[in-house]
Write a protein that holds these residues in place. Structure first.
Motif, PDB file in Angstrom:
ATOM      1  N   MET A   1      53.734 101.358  56.437  1.00 22.25           N
ATOM      2  CA  MET A   1      52.835 100.899  57.335  1.00 22.25           C
ATOM      3  C   MET A   1      51.588 100.376  56.798  1.00 22.25           C
ATOM      4  O   MET A   1      51.094  99.511  57.401  1.00 22.25           O
ATOM      5  N   ASN A   2      50.925 101.111  55.898  1.00 21.51           N
ATOM      6  CA  ASN A   2      49.603 100.903  55.385  1.00 21.51           C
ATOM      7  C   ASN A   2      49.713  99.727  54.545  1.00 21.51           C
ATOM      8  O   ASN A   2      48.878  98.761  54.439  1.00 21.51           O
ATOM      9  N   LYS A   3      50.635  99.198  54.170  1.00 17.56           N
ATOM     10  CA  LYS A   3      51.033  98.127  53.152  1.00 17.56           C
ATOM     11  C   LYS A   3      51.108  96.916  54.287  1.00 17.56           C
ATOM     12  O   LYS A   3      50.544  95.736  53.865  1.00 17.56           O
ATOM     13  N   GLN A   4      51.588  96.921  55.221  1.00  9.73           N
ATOM     14  CA  GLN A   4      51.454  96.047  56.338  1.00  9.73           C
ATOM     15  C   GLN A   4      50.324  95.548  56.752  1.00  9.73           C
ATOM     16  O   GLN A   4      49.887  94.470  56.963  1.00  9.73           O
ATOM     17  N   ILE A   5      49.500  96.731  57.187  1.00 16.69           N
ATOM     18  CA  ILE A   5      48.174  96.399  57.600  1.00 16.69           C
ATOM     19  C   ILE A   5      47.349  95.707  56.639  1.00 16.69           C
ATOM     20  O   ILE A   5      46.534  94.977  56.707  1.00 16.69           O
ATOM     21  N   ALA A   6      47.327  96.325  55.457  1.00 12.49           N
ATOM     22  CA  ALA A   6      46.453  95.586  54.093  1.00 12.49           C
ATOM     23  C   ALA A   6      47.060  94.269  54.073  1.00 12.49           C
ATOM     24  O   ALA A   6      46.567  93.350  53.830  1.00 12.49           O
ATOM     25  N   ALA A   7      48.439  93.847  54.173  1.00 17.13           N
ATOM     26  CA  ALA A   7      48.908  92.471  54.095  1.00 17.13           C
ATOM     27  C   ALA A   7      48.278  91.424  55.020  1.00 17.13           C
ATOM     28  O   ALA A   7      47.812  90.424  54.924  1.00 17.13           O
ATOM     29  N   VAL A   8      48.122  92.044  56.260  1.00 24.10           N
ATOM     30  CA  VAL A   8      47.489  91.480  57.655  1.00 24.10           C
ATOM     31  C   VAL A   8      46.166  91.091  57.219  1.00 24.10           C
ATOM     32  O   VAL A   8      45.644  90.099  57.486  1.00 24.10           O
ATOM     33  N   GLU A   9      45.568  92.098  56.958  1.00 22.97           N
ATOM     34  CA  GLU A   9      43.961  92.029  56.635  1.00 22.97           C
ATOM     35  C   GLU A   9      43.678  90.860  55.564  1.00 22.97           C
ATOM     36  O   GLU A   9      42.968  90.090  55.522  1.00 22.97           O
ATOM     37  N   GLN A  10      44.426  91.134  54.648  1.00 26.16           N
ATOM     38  CA  GLN A  10      44.254  89.923  53.552  1.00 26.16           C
ATOM     39  C   GLN A  10      44.596  88.667  53.911  1.00 26.16           C
ATOM     40  O   GLN A  10      44.111  87.758  53.583  1.00 26.16           O
ATOM     41  N   ALA A  11      45.581  88.581  54.684  1.00 25.92           N
ATOM     42  CA  ALA A  11      46.168  87.171  55.369  1.00 25.92           C
ATOM     43  C   ALA A  11      44.874  86.456  56.388  1.00 25.92           C
ATOM     44  O   ALA A  11      44.358  85.539  56.346  1.00 25.92           O
ATOM     45  N   SER A  12      44.257  87.500  57.023  1.00 24.95           N
ATOM     46  CA  SER A  12      43.140  87.374  57.840  1.00 24.95           C
ATOM     47  C   SER A  12      42.130  86.873  57.208  1.00 24.95           C
ATOM     48  O   SER A  12      41.296  85.947  57.435  1.00 24.95           O
ATOM     49  N   GLN A  13      41.758  87.188  55.667  1.00 24.18           N
ATOM     50  CA  GLN A  13      40.486  87.189  54.948  1.00 24.18           C
ATOM     51  C   GLN A  13      40.634  85.793  54.471  1.00 24.18           C
ATOM     52  O   GLN A  13      39.822  84.870  54.171  1.00 24.18           O
ATOM     53  N   SER A  14      42.009  85.533  53.859  1.00 26.14           N
ATOM     54  CA  SER A  14      42.145  84.078  53.392  1.00 26.14           C
ATOM     55  C   SER A  14      42.212  83.054  54.279  1.00 26.14           C
ATOM     56  O   SER A  14      41.550  81.875  54.010  1.00 26.14           O
ATOM     57  N   SER A  15      42.826  83.328  55.608  1.00 21.75           N
ATOM     58  CA  SER A  15      42.413  82.386  56.602  1.00 21.75           C
ATOM     59  C   SER A  15      40.837  82.057  56.788  1.00 21.75           C
ATOM     60  O   SER A  15      40.480  80.944  57.130  1.00 21.75           O
ATOM     61  N   SER A  16      40.346  83.057  57.123  1.00 18.04           N
ATOM     62  CA  SER A  16      38.733  82.763  57.341  1.00 18.04           C
ATOM     63  C   SER A  16      38.148  82.196  56.239  1.00 18.04           C
ATOM     64  O   SER A  16      37.241  81.334  56.503  1.00 18.04           O
ATOM     65  N   LEU A  17      38.423  82.609  54.955  1.00 22.45           N
ATOM     66  CA  LEU A  17      37.850  81.698  53.781  1.00 22.45           C
ATOM     67  C   LEU A  17      38.174  80.368  53.874  1.00 22.45           C
ATOM     68  O   LEU A  17      37.335  79.285  53.676  1.00 22.45           O
ATOM     69  N   LEU A  18      39.250  80.078  54.161  1.00 20.98           N
ATOM     70  CA  LEU A  18      39.828  78.453  54.274  1.00 20.98           C
ATOM     71  C   LEU A  18      39.298  77.614  55.384  1.00 20.98           C
ATOM     72  O   LEU A  18      38.924  76.739  55.229  1.00 20.98           O
ATOM     73  N   LEU A  19      39.008  78.366  56.544  1.00 15.84           N
ATOM     74  CA  LEU A  19      38.506  77.820  57.731  1.00 15.84           C
ATOM     75  C   LEU A  19      36.987  77.650  57.249  1.00 15.84           C
ATOM     76  O   LEU A  19      36.165  76.641  57.583  1.00 15.84           O
ATOM     77  N   GLY A  20      36.263  78.648  56.706  1.00 14.35           N
ATOM     78  CA  GLY A  20      34.888  78.615  56.275  1.00 14.35           C
ATOM     79  C   GLY A  20      34.650  77.610  55.505  1.00 14.35           C
ATOM     80  O   GLY A  20      33.712  76.665  55.330  1.00 14.35           O
ATOM     81  N   THR A  21      35.665  77.351  54.298  1.00 13.37           N
ATOM     82  CA  THR A  21      35.388  76.368  53.261  1.00 13.37           C
ATOM     83  C   THR A  21      35.512  74.896  54.150  1.00 13.37           C
ATOM     84  O   THR A  21      35.112  74.043  53.639  1.00 13.37           O
ATOM     85  N   SER A  22      36.531  74.578  54.930  1.00  6.09           N
ATOM     86  CA  SER A  22      36.815  73.539  55.783  1.00  6.09           C
ATOM     87  C   SER A  22      35.424  73.226  56.540  1.00  6.09           C
ATOM     88  O   SER A  22      35.210  72.040  56.365  1.00  6.09           O
ATOM     89  N   LEU A  23      35.042  74.092  57.154  1.00  2.79           N
ATOM     90  CA  LEU A  23      33.798  73.992  57.704  1.00  2.79           C
ATOM     91  C   LEU A  23      32.498  73.226  57.011  1.00  2.79           C
ATOM     92  O   LEU A  23      31.858  72.320  56.939  1.00  2.79           O
ATOM     93  N   ALA A  24      32.483  74.121  55.862  1.00  4.88           N
ATOM     94  CA  ALA A  24      31.514  73.716  54.670  1.00  4.88           C
ATOM     95  C   ALA A  24      31.594  72.126  54.201  1.00  4.88           C
ATOM     96  O   ALA A  24      30.768  71.496  54.056  1.00  4.88           O
ATOM     97  N   PHE A  25      32.980  72.113  54.071  1.00  5.54           N
ATOM     98  CA  PHE A  25      33.377  70.468  53.497  1.00  5.54           C
ATOM     99  C   PHE A  25      32.904  69.532  54.427  1.00  5.54           C
ATOM    100  O   PHE A  25      32.315  68.471  54.397  1.00  5.54           O
ATOM    101  N   ALA A  26      33.523  69.835  55.626  1.00 11.22           N
ATOM    102  CA  ALA A  26      33.073  68.858  57.033  1.00 11.22           C
ATOM    103  C   ALA A  26      31.649  68.781  56.932  1.00 11.22           C
ATOM    104  O   ALA A  26      30.934  67.452  57.415  1.00 11.22           O
TER     105      ALA A  26
END
Length: 67
Positions: A1-26
Motif C-alpha cells: 500500500m505504501n509503495k502505491q502511495i509513493a508511486a502516486v506522489e512521485q507521479a504527481s511531483q513529476s507532472s507538477s514539474l513538467l507543468l511548471g517547466t512548460s509555464l516557464a518556457f511559455a
C-alpha cells in the motif's frame, strides 16, 4: 500500500514539474514572441510573463495546495 502511495506522489511531483517547466518556457519564449507579433505593449508582455512565472512557481513548489 505504501509503495502505491509513493508511486502516486512521485507521479504527481513529476507532472507538477513538467507543468511548471512548460509555464516557464511559455513565459520566456512564447509570450514575447506572440506579444511582438500581436503588437502588444512591452509592459503588457512583461505583466503576462510575470503572471506565468508566478504560476510556474506555485505549481512547482506546491503553494496553495491543501495538506
Amino acid at each position: 500500500m505504501n509503495k502505491q502511495i509513493a508511486a502516486v506522489e512521485q507521479a504527481s511531483q513529476s507532472s507538477s514539474l513538467l507543468l511548471g517547466t512548460s509555464l516557464a518556457f511559455a513565459s520566456l519564449i512564447l509570450v514575447p514572441a506572440l506579444a511582438t507579433s500581436m503588437g502588444l505593449a512591452p509592459s503588457v508582455a512583461g505583466a503576462l510573463r510575470m503572471a506565468l512565472m508566478k504560476a510556474s512557481n506555485r505549481v512547482v513548489t506546491g503553494a496553495g495546495r491543501k495538506p
